[in-house]
Design a protein around this motif. Structure first.
Motif, PDB file in Angstrom:
ATOM      1  N   ALA A   1      -3.195   2.401  -0.796  1.00 44.28           N
ATOM      2  CA  ALA A   1      -2.401   1.452  -0.727  1.00 44.28           C
ATOM      3  C   ALA A   1      -2.636   0.170   0.010  1.00 44.28           C
ATOM      4  O   ALA A   1      -3.197   0.553   0.992  1.00 44.28           O
TER       5      ALA A   1
ATOM      6  N   SER B   1      -0.863  -2.932   2.538  1.00 48.28           N
ATOM      7  CA  SER B   1       0.523  -2.868   3.213  1.00 48.28           C
ATOM      8  C   SER B   1       1.262  -3.994   2.197  1.00 48.28           C
ATOM      9  O   SER B   1       0.570  -4.565   1.283  1.00 48.28           O
ATOM     10  N   SER B   2       2.519  -3.965   2.438  1.00 48.68           N
ATOM     11  CA  SER B   2       3.407  -4.685   1.604  1.00 48.68           C
ATOM     12  C   SER B   2       3.011  -6.319   1.697  1.00 48.68           C
ATOM     13  O   SER B   2       3.143  -7.002   0.716  1.00 48.68           O
TER      14      SER B   2
ATOM     15  N   MET C   1      -0.137  -6.965  -0.485  1.00 47.38           N
ATOM     16  CA  MET C   1       0.126  -6.825  -1.674  1.00 47.38           C
ATOM     17  C   MET C   1       1.025  -8.099  -2.210  1.00 47.38           C
ATOM     18  O   MET C   1       0.509  -8.748  -3.127  1.00 47.38           O
ATOM     19  N   HIS C   2       1.728  -8.493  -1.386  1.00 42.60           N
ATOM     20  CA  HIS C   2       2.588  -9.916  -1.860  1.00 42.60           C
ATOM     21  C   HIS C   2       1.244 -10.922  -1.809  1.00 42.60           C
ATOM     22  O   HIS C   2       1.282 -11.738  -2.762  1.00 42.60           O
TER      23      HIS C   2
ATOM     24  N   LEU D   1       0.745  -2.058 -10.388  1.00 43.73           N
ATOM     25  CA  LEU D   1       1.677  -1.803  -9.068  1.00 43.73           C
ATOM     26  C   LEU D   1       2.842  -0.791  -9.200  1.00 43.73           C
ATOM     27  O   LEU D   1       3.015  -0.034  -8.497  1.00 43.73           O
TER      28      LEU D   1
ATOM     29  N   ILE E   1       3.453   2.762  -7.417  1.00 39.95           N
ATOM     30  CA  ILE E   1       5.034   3.074  -6.821  1.00 39.95           C
ATOM     31  C   ILE E   1       5.382   4.397  -7.161  1.00 39.95           C
ATOM     32  O   ILE E   1       5.862   5.277  -6.431  1.00 39.95           O
TER      33      ILE E   1
ATOM     34  N   LEU F   1       9.834   3.564  -1.951  1.00 40.00           N
ATOM     35  CA  LEU F   1       8.939   2.288  -1.514  1.00 40.00           C
ATOM     36  C   LEU F   1       9.793   1.106  -1.563  1.00 40.00           C
ATOM     37  O   LEU F   1       9.493   0.477  -2.731  1.00 40.00           O
TER      38      LEU F   1
ATOM     39  N   THR G   1      10.343  -1.621  -0.105  1.00 36.92           N
ATOM     40  CA  THR G   1       9.941  -2.851   0.195  1.00 36.92           C
ATOM     41  C   THR G   1       8.912  -3.308  -0.981  1.00 36.92           C
ATOM     42  O   THR G   1       8.809  -4.486  -1.667  1.00 36.92           O
ATOM     43  N   LEU G   2       8.156  -2.523  -1.329  1.00 36.04           N
ATOM     44  CA  LEU G   2       7.040  -2.574  -2.607  1.00 36.04           C
ATOM     45  C   LEU G   2       7.998  -2.826  -3.790  1.00 36.04           C
ATOM     46  O   LEU G   2       7.564  -3.649  -4.535  1.00 36.04           O
ATOM     47  N   ARG G   3       8.842  -2.017  -4.107  1.00 38.08           N
ATOM     48  CA  ARG G   3       9.747  -2.486  -5.253  1.00 38.08           C
ATOM     49  C   ARG G   3      10.351  -3.769  -5.362  1.00 38.08           C
ATOM     50  O   ARG G   3      10.286  -4.376  -6.342  1.00 38.08           O
TER      51      ARG G   3
END
Length: 235
Positions: free
Chosen positions: A56, A58-59, A62-63, A85, A89, A100, A102-104
């Motif tokens: 992965a 980091s959040s 990814m953003h 993504l 997840i 997850l 934050t990723l969600r």
């Protein structure tokens, strides 16, 4: 550093640069660990192709990647990255028994750009589609003249996004009603969710919430991903 990583990853994906060379450049220019650089490049490739990745970002990274995809290609450029993504997840949560969150949240924020029918985004997409149609009707000479006169670096603008708080019970009821079968084409769900072994279908509102549609079972249907895309983008 993220902008450079995104740019180099694109070159690797397009086969104009090797992963090893791109990783070394990130290491030399920004001090990124070689293995971390390889992960950033690999994840980019998986996002573009819409396939699962297991290592992965980091959040925040990814953003940034998703924001860049959207900035360069609009809502449709998010289709494969968001598919990849969500697969990541589900894989990671199931493997490690974690949430997850934050990723969600990030995935949901960008998902809205595709599915919500946000007015400002719809207006922008409609304006662009109209411009494309006008260009198709232009003579080759006129089209090339505009290309020659245009700035090579695209401008940008910021849009606001309204998020609707959907009723989870409606989604669950529709999925139970469908019983693993797409309610549009009648095909079985294309795969089983790794997380809970349930058939993968997506719940779609027939009349969009943004258009005043009700968040009720009668206004929703469970669709396979292909039919869901057709509902949004097809004839």
């Amino acid at each position: 550093m993220l902008h450079r990583a995104f740019t180099l990853s694109k070159l690797v994906h397009e086969n104009t640069l090797t992963q090893a060379d791109a990783s070394r450049q990130l290491n030399v220019e920004h001090g990124v660990n070689i293995n971390s650089a390889k992960i950033m490049i690999t994840v980019y490739d998986r996002l573009v192709r819409g396939v699962i990745f297991k290592r992965a970002l980091s959040s925040s990274d990814m953003h940034y990647y998703l924001a860049q995809f959207f900035a360069e290609g609009g809502a449709e450029a998010l289709l494969n990255p968001l598919t990849a993504l969500w697969l990541h997840i589900e894989y990671y949560e199931d493997k490690n028994s974690v949430n997850l969150n934050t990723l969600r949240d990030i995935a949901s924020q960008f998902d809205i750009l595709i599915h919500s029918g946000n007015n400002s985004l719809s207006t922008i997409n409609d304006e662009f589609d109209n411009s494309v149609q006008e260009s198709l009707l232009s003579s080759p000479e006129e089209r090339q003249r505009r290309i020659d006169e245009a700035d090579e670096m695209p401008s940008s603008r910021t849009t606001s996004v309204k998020v609707y708080n959907r009723n989870a019970d409606v989604v669950a009821s529709v999925l139970i009603r469908a019983d693993g079968v797409c309610e549009s084409c009648g095909s079985q769900a294309p795969f089983i969710r790794r997380k809970d072994n349930t058939p993968y279908l997506e719940v779609h509102h027939k009349i969009r919430l943004a258009d005043g549609g009700k968040d009720i079972v009668g206004n929703a249907e469970a669709l396979c991903p292909n039919c869901h895309r057709k509902a949004h983008f097809g004839i």
